[in-house]
Design a protein around this motif. Structure first.
Motif: not given
Length: 363
Positions: A251-270
């Motif tokens: 529902g939110l996308g893809v984390r840039c780096v684990i375990p940080n609670p941060w999803v990013t649009g670029g990584e999700s699209c890639e």
């Protein structure tokens, strides 16, 4: 402004983009582009050659070929004598360099963009003009290749090579070398040394993780060997399944780096592009639908979103920036899913060389 009537069907995707929304996004990228062709992250921020090229590719996918041409001509005009570009230019100003290191994957990516533009336009004259630029860029990059096949990260400002290799960067270079070879083949100028280099690099990516710095906490190291075309088939599927739950936030996308609670649009699209290349279009579509919460009112996309817990006070758009490359990666992923031929060929491997595995199992 790009009108909805000009938007091709391949940029319309249910739950992701309507024609009107696609037109807004394309217009947003065009608004970031300078008159000289440069495409910084956003106006006032810096330009790096990789993200500049990604945005130019999105413009080609949207049919804005003249704007994309200006972007590639900017690179041609400002290429360094050794075939490289600097890592960062303030607001795309070639006279205001803010990082004089020269990163190998930044330099290599022009081959992907030039091949994509050629497939988008069929412009032979453009390919002729850009061939010396691509050739010099590839030679610079291969000057950083290590005996194990991996590509050193960069040259520092003083020219000192940084021979440590990044898996994500080398995977991107793998795609770039295959695109450069496709350009060479089209021009009937074979480059056997490039073939050997691409084969050795692909082998290192597939079989020798120890030759790269350990960045396994980053989602890019997870999917980029697939996106760059080095890992395919059953191996690609196994790689995705192994870390899906670690990186994908439903529902939110893809984390840039684990375990940080941060999803990013670029990584999700890639990741969506990598999934599409694997034949996992349904999962790719879901990822793209999930990140529409990052869409801003002007049609651009916020870079990322922090989610700490259930309370709204723990959630925030961060950083508060709308980057041309995030919007560009979204358009490219949509174009691939929508069947746009040039984007599909570049990321799906059609018309790119295969069979580059070195004869020696440990080359």
């Amino acid at each position: 402004m790009t009108s909805p009537e000009r938007i091709a069907e391949h940029l319309v995707l249910p739950g992701v983009l309507t024609a009107e929304q696609a037109a807004e996004t394309v217009t947003g990228i065009l608004a970031v582009q300078r008159e000289d062709g440069a495409i910084p992250w956003f106006r006032g921020h810096h330009l790096d050659p990789w993200d500049h090229t990604e945005a130019a590719m999105a413009l080609d996918a949207a049919g804005e070929h003249a704007a994309a041409t200006r972007a590639y001509e900017w690179l041609a005009r400002h290429q360094n004598g050794d075939g490289s570009w600097y890592a960062a230019y303030r607001d795309g100003d070639p006279d205001d360099v803010t990082d004089r290191s020269r990163e190998s994957n930044f330099v290599a990516y022009i081959a992907v963009g030039v091949w994509h533009h050629y497939l988008s336009t069929g412009d032979d004259a453009f390919l002729d003009r850009m061939w010396p630029v691509v050739y010099a860029a590839v030679e610079f990059v291969l000057g950083l290749q290590q005996p194990g096949g991996q590509i050193g990260w960069k040259r520092d400002a003083d020219g000192t090579p940084v021979n440590d290799a990044l898996l994500t960067g080398s995977s991107s270079i793998h795609q770039a070398l295959r695109c450069a070879l496709a350009i060479a083949e089209t021009r009937e100028e074979p480059q056997p040394d490039w073939e050997l280099a691409a084969g050795a690099l692909g082998h290192a990516i597939r079989s020798h993780p120890e030759r790269f710095l350990d960045k396994s906490r980053y989602s890019m190291d997870w999917y980029y060997p697939i996106l760059g075309g080095a890992v395919t088939g059953a191996d690609a599927l196994a790689r995705i399944e192994a870390d899906w739950d670690a990186f994908v936030v439903p529902g939110l996308g893809v984390r840039c780096v684990i375990p940080n609670p941060w999803v990013t649009g670029g990584e999700s699209c890639e990741l969506a592009l990598a999934l599409w290349a694997m034949g996992e279009s349904d999962r790719a579509l879901t990822i793209l639908q999930d990140i529409q919460h990052l869409r801003a009112g002007n049609g651009m996309y916020w870079t990322g979103y922090v989610f700490q817990g259930e309370a709204e006070a723990d959630k925030a758009i961060w950083p508060e920036e709308q980057t041309s490359w995030t919007a560009g990666s979204l358009l490219l992923a949509v174009a691939a899913l929508g069947g746009e031929e040039a984007t599909g060929a570049v990321f799906g491997g059609e018309r790119l060389p295969t069979g580059l595995e070195p004869d020696c199992c440990d080359a």
